[in-house]
Write a protein that holds these residues in place. Structure first.
Motif, PDB file in Angstrom:
ATOM      1  N   SER A   8       7.745   1.620 -11.321  1.00 18.78           N
ATOM      2  CA  SER A   8       6.692   1.768 -10.329  1.00 18.78           C
ATOM      3  C   SER A   8       5.427   1.051 -10.803  1.00 18.78           C
ATOM      4  N   HIS A  10       1.237  -0.192  -9.887  1.00 18.05           N
ATOM      5  CA  HIS A  10       0.017   0.025  -9.101  1.00 18.05           C
ATOM      6  C   HIS A  10      -0.439  -1.354  -8.653  1.00 18.05           C
ATOM      7  N   GLU A  22      -1.943  -3.316   5.886  1.00 21.18           N
ATOM      8  CA  GLU A  22      -1.309  -2.007   6.016  1.00 21.18           C
ATOM      9  C   GLU A  22       0.218  -2.116   6.004  1.00 21.18           C
ATOM     10  N   GLN A  25       1.224  -2.786   2.465  1.00 20.11           N
ATOM     11  CA  GLN A  25       1.102  -1.547   1.719  1.00 20.11           C
ATOM     12  C   GLN A  25       2.321  -0.649   1.971  1.00 20.11           C
ATOM     13  N   GLU A  26       2.753  -0.544   3.218  1.00 24.01           N
ATOM     14  CA  GLU A  26       3.923   0.267   3.552  1.00 24.01           C
ATOM     15  C   GLU A  26       5.187  -0.265   2.885  1.00 24.01           C
ATOM     16  N   LEU A  28       5.390  -1.956   0.088  1.00 23.23           N
ATOM     17  CA  LEU A  28       5.294  -1.637  -1.338  1.00 23.23           C
ATOM     18  C   LEU A  28       5.601  -0.166  -1.593  1.00 23.23           C
ATOM     19  N   GLU A  29       5.086   0.704  -0.740  1.00 24.64           N
ATOM     20  CA  GLU A  29       5.348   2.131  -0.903  1.00 24.64           C
ATOM     21  C   GLU A  29       6.827   2.451  -0.673  1.00 24.64           C
ATOM     22  N   GLY A  32       8.614   2.141  -3.750  1.00 26.16           N
ATOM     23  CA  GLY A  32       8.256   3.096  -4.797  1.00 26.16           C
ATOM     24  C   GLY A  32       7.006   2.766  -5.577  1.00 26.16           C
ATOM     25  N   HIS A  33       6.143   1.891  -5.035  1.00 31.47           N
ATOM     26  CA  HIS A  33       4.921   1.498  -5.730  1.00 31.47           C
ATOM     27  C   HIS A  33       3.704   2.119  -5.055  1.00 31.47           C
ATOM     28  N   ARG A  34       2.623   2.226  -5.818  1.00 29.50           N
ATOM     29  CA  ARG A  34       1.332   2.644  -5.252  1.00 29.50           C
ATOM     30  C   ARG A  34       0.563   1.392  -4.895  1.00 29.50           C
ATOM     31  N   ALA A  35      -0.050   1.387  -3.721  1.00 31.75           N
ATOM     32  CA  ALA A  35      -0.752   0.174  -3.293  1.00 31.75           C
ATOM     33  C   ALA A  35      -2.074   0.500  -2.620  1.00 31.75           C
ATOM     34  N   ASP A  36      -3.076  -0.288  -2.960  1.00 33.01           N
ATOM     35  CA  ASP A  36      -4.388  -0.243  -2.322  1.00 33.01           C
ATOM     36  C   ASP A  36      -4.625  -1.631  -1.747  1.00 33.01           C
TER      37      ASP A  36
END
Length: 127
Positions: A8, A10, A22, A25-26, A28-29, A32-36
């Motif tokens: 995972s 960031h 957005e 970001q979805e 990536l999530e 299983g990753h965290r995304a800003d």
């Protein structure tokens, strides 16, 4: 293709079009990753100083600064503090233009738009 990469990460997304940011970001999530995300070059440095990111996916065509200029400025300004950080250029350029960019820029990887899950996972696995 699995829906979770091995490790995972960031991730920071630099994209001036909010709907695209957005969606990215979805994706990536889903892997299983965290995304800003941030929407301009000015916000990138602030985000990098506020958070420990593993990867930055940067649109090459930003409204306030070229992604090419921004990456060079960040590498020069932040120096060793971002030594382990990987930068991925995200571009809609055709393959022949992309090949020229790869030879002449400080990005670690390149991802063509539109971003798809398979190519995104391939890059994240390679990092």
């Amino acid at each position: 293709m699995g829906l979770a990469s091995h490790q995972s990460r960031h991730v920071l997304i630099v994209e001036d079009y909010q709907a695209a940011a957005e969606t990215f970001q979805e994706l990536l999530e889903m892997l299983g990753h965290r995304a800003d995300y941030v929407m301009n070059g000015y916000e990138v440095e602030q985000a990098l100083q506020a958070n420990a990111y593993d990867v930055v996916f940067m649109d090459i065509n930003l409204p306030d600064i070229s992604g090419l200029e921004l990456i060079a400025q960040l590498r020069a300004k932040l120096g060793e503090t971002i030594h382990q950080l990987k930068f991925v250029a995200v571009t809609g350029y055709v393959q022949s233009e992309l090949a020229g960019l790869q030879a002449n820029t400080p990005f670690d990887f390149y991802l063509e738009k539109p971003v798809d899950l398979a190519n995104l996972e391939r890059i994240l696995t390679a990092i």
